[in-house]
Each structure stands twice: as structure tokens, then as C-alpha cells.
Design an enzyme around this catalytic site. Sequence first.
Site, PDB file in Angstrom:
ATOM      1  N   GLU A 245       6.106 -22.225  22.348  1.00 47.28           N
ATOM      2  CA  GLU A 245       6.329 -20.794  22.122  1.00 47.28           C
ATOM      3  C   GLU A 245       6.104 -20.003  23.414  1.00 47.28           C
ATOM      4  OE1 GLU A 245       7.382 -19.095  19.178  1.00 47.28           O
ATOM      5  OE2 GLU A 245       7.985 -21.194  18.914  1.00 47.28           O
ATOM      6  N   TRP A 248       9.208 -20.402  25.181  1.00 46.72           N
ATOM      7  CA  TRP A 248      10.306 -19.539  24.717  1.00 46.72           C
ATOM      8  C   TRP A 248      10.232 -18.180  25.395  1.00 46.72           C
ATOM      9  CZ3 TRP A 248      14.879 -19.562  22.491  1.00 46.72           C
ATOM     10  CH2 TRP A 248      15.409 -18.347  22.035  1.00 46.72           C
ATOM     11  N   TRP A 276      30.980  -5.169  12.891  1.00 48.17           N
ATOM     12  CA  TRP A 276      29.759  -4.534  12.397  1.00 48.17           C
ATOM     13  C   TRP A 276      30.121  -3.366  11.478  1.00 48.17           C
ATOM     14  CZ3 TRP A 276      26.012  -7.687  13.295  1.00 48.17           C
ATOM     15  CH2 TRP A 276      25.904  -8.390  14.502  1.00 48.17           C
ATOM     16  N   ASN A 311       5.969 -13.390  13.287  1.00 47.07           N
ATOM     17  CA  ASN A 311       7.224 -13.849  13.881  1.00 47.07           C
ATOM     18  C   ASN A 311       8.214 -14.411  12.853  1.00 47.07           C
ATOM     19  OD1 ASN A 311       8.803 -14.387  16.347  1.00 47.07           O
ATOM     20  ND2 ASN A 311       8.624 -16.512  15.683  1.00 47.07           N
ATOM     21  N   TRP A 329      23.022  -5.755  15.935  1.00 52.00           N
ATOM     22  CA  TRP A 329      21.687  -6.182  16.354  1.00 52.00           C
ATOM     23  C   TRP A 329      21.027  -5.177  17.292  1.00 52.00           C
ATOM     24  CZ3 TRP A 329      20.989  -6.808  21.591  1.00 52.00           C
ATOM     25  CH2 TRP A 329      22.127  -7.051  22.366  1.00 52.00           C
ATOM     26  N   TRP A 352      16.621 -10.967  19.273  1.00 52.95           N
ATOM     27  CA  TRP A 352      17.607 -10.333  18.395  1.00 52.95           C
ATOM     28  C   TRP A 352      18.973 -11.004  18.516  1.00 52.95           C
ATOM     29  CZ3 TRP A 352      17.781  -7.272  14.307  1.00 52.95           C
ATOM     30  CH2 TRP A 352      16.613  -6.589  13.952  1.00 52.95           C
TER      31      TRP A 352
END
Length: 447
Positions: A245, A248, A276, A311, A329, A352
Site C-alpha cells: 500500500e 501504491w 457521463w 479505503n 470521476w 479515482w
Amino acid sequence: MICLYVLDDKTPGKWAMGGASRWWLHHSLASLDSGLQRLGTRLILRRGDAFEIVTGLASELGAQTVFWNRCYEPSARERDAQIKAQLKDGGIGAETFNGSLLVEPWHLKTKDGGPFRVYSPYFRALAPHCDDVALLPVPGAIQDGSDGVHSDALSNWSLLPSAPDWSKGFSPVWTPGEAGARERLETFCEDAASEYAGTRNLPGTEGTSRLSAHLHFGEISPRQVWHHTVRHVPAGKGRETFLKEIGWREFSYNLLFHFDDLPESNYQTKFNGFPWDFDEGSFEKWTRGQTGYPIVDAGMRQLWQTGWMHNRVRMIVASFLTKHLLIDWRRGEEWFWDTLVDADLANNAASWQWVAGSGADAAPYFRIFNPVTQGKKFDEAGSYVREWVPELSRLSAKYIHAPWTAPAEELKRAGIKLGRDYPEPIVDHPKARERALAAFSSLKDAA
């Protein structure tokens, strides 16, 4: 030596700090000033154009060298390059350092010499570099050079909300500053890190580190986190998963550095034609935690009340916005930017886009989280929902993640009238899923 912090609201433009981040910044600066005073100096505060303030103050004081840790946001990189050039033109040294990342983004490259676009090979390249530099000791007494130097009063910056004060739920949860960061890391490594692989997805359990805001504000470095974890957490799945993590986070900065339009443009350009369908009413219900899906609403209310969200639930609410509601987004990214105490340009944008399907190494387009099954899987007893959606607290675990399926007798016993005490679902999951798949198929057809 003079320690200076500049609040530059101009350079970041659209991405100037949001409200929740400003709350954290106020308390972080107060903590930093207290720590510096214990070492014999103080923190000088200035607000305005960082280029003008840094170069002007350095010239005024006859500084020999200016030191700072590197920033990686596109606007900050451009600004800092201009500051460094101006200082050097004036005969003043400028030295910058990596205090925010494990490895500089330009140091890791693929075999072809380009940037990594997929996380797994990136982490394999990153990991060997993470434990090879010793941590520096805490500095001793600092020779103060701030006598006669003007400093703004922190209170005059009005970083804390008022009229109304929506941050009342923040202080019981957070302790900004280095001491709070160290305590958070030590507690996590002692109590939860070994089981992290299994508990990190359970929002009703204290199974995550909650270090993200401390990392963002530089109160602790990822190298400190990595070193402490390796040395104090037994080898195993929990430790391995947590370190990934941290990886990431590094990968997100790698993406932002090499693709500086990541916060505003689709990483995968085929998404530029995605259909969208923004609806203001649906978006507002999402922000207020009134979608009728308890796990989604619990997350959005936790965010508003504490400035943070678990998360796993971040992924659920982001999937709901982009796939159930088909809202761009970028609207969710902007809302998180304003409401998260850990709002971070690289992580926010990369995450996102990952959920929406438009990002690097993104989730497959057909992964559309069912908020009911996600709730049942990761909040089986409903403890998370009961905490943040208290109007549902008397529902049994069988129905708490889908209250509209509860028999009338169950709803009556729990004191709930749907549409009055808690909303009906604003969309039907199967229909929303079909609509999302059709929208994604249109991209494939156009390709």
C-alpha cells in the site's frame, strides 16, 4: 537558521487546499512551531506568492543557502524551478531533497526506458530500493536566526472553519503533527499490522494505519514508515500487504510526475468520449449520504464528519458515483479534495481514475461494485453502518444493507419508515449496472 513556511494559495490554482486540509494544516503548523521552539527557534509564517516571498526574504537576510524538500505536483515543480533559478542567479545556493517519497519518480524506469504504467512491475522495481538508506537522527538544538524577522499570526490565516464549524468531529479523531504521526505508526505496527491483510477491508474494525494525512503533510516520511514496519512487524502477509500500500502511494506519484494532467484528464484517452450523465440532485444525495444504500451513505457521512473515509468504502462510493450514477470521476475527485484531511493530488487522481476505469492499471470496466453485497461482505454485522447511519441501527444484520427488502414488521420494530426516516434507493442496482455496461460498451464499439 530560519525555518519558513509559505502558504501559497496562488500557485496550485484549482488545486489550492480544500477546507478539511486547511483544518489539518492549522494544527500541523502549530505543532511544528512548538517542536521548533523546543529546539531553540520558531516557525516563520508568510502567506502569498512563494516565489516572491522566498527569493525576497533570502536576499533581505543575506542567506547563503536555501533548503527545502521537493514537491511533485506540476504547478509546484514549475514554481520551485523558478525559485531555484532566481536564487542561483543572485548568488544564493539552493538545495532540494527528497523528503516525501521512497524513490524519486525519475529513478525507476522500465526496460524500454519509459515510466511504469502498471503497478505490479513498478512495485517489484521499487522494493529493493526501500531499505537501503539509513534514517537520519532528530536534529539537536538549532541556532536561531529569526530575531527581527516578521511572521504572520497563524490565527490570522483563518484556516479553521467557522459559521458553521463543520470540523467538530475532527479533533476527537486526529492529532496532527509529528508526535501524532509517530504514535499512530507505533500503535498500528503493534496492534494491527500483522493482521492487515485480513482486516484492512473491514471498515468497522480499526485495521488500517490512518497515516495518510500525516504522510501528505510531511509529519512522517514513507521511509520512516517502511523502516519501522520492517523492523517491528513480523514477516508475513500483513506486513507485505501494508508495504504494498505504501508502494501504491509511490506509484501514484510516479504517474503524476510523468503524466502531469492526471488530475484533470483521462489517462486512457478513449474515455474522452464516455457518456457521463451528470445529475445535480443525485450528486447532492451522494455527497450528503442519502443514496438509500447504507454502506455508501455510511462512508459519505464518515467523510463529512471526520474528514476521512475507510479505503474499502472509498472504492465503493467512487464506484457508485461513476458507475451507478454515471457521474464524471472528476466531480468525485473535487469533492474528496475539499473534504478529505488527507487530500493528496497524486493519490486522489490516480485512485479515482482507477475506480472509474480510465486510469493506469485500472479496474476492469465490468467491475461494478454491488453496494449491498459489498456491505454484507465487509461489514457483515453492520457495525460500520450502525455507527454512521444511526437511523438504521435497530435493523437486524440481515436487512441493514438493504433496508427496502425488510418486511414491514421488521421496519416497524426498528422505527423506520422508508422515504421518511431513511431514503429509498435513488437507483436500482441491476438497472444501473446494465446502463453502465452499455456505456462502457460504447467505448469498445468506438475504438
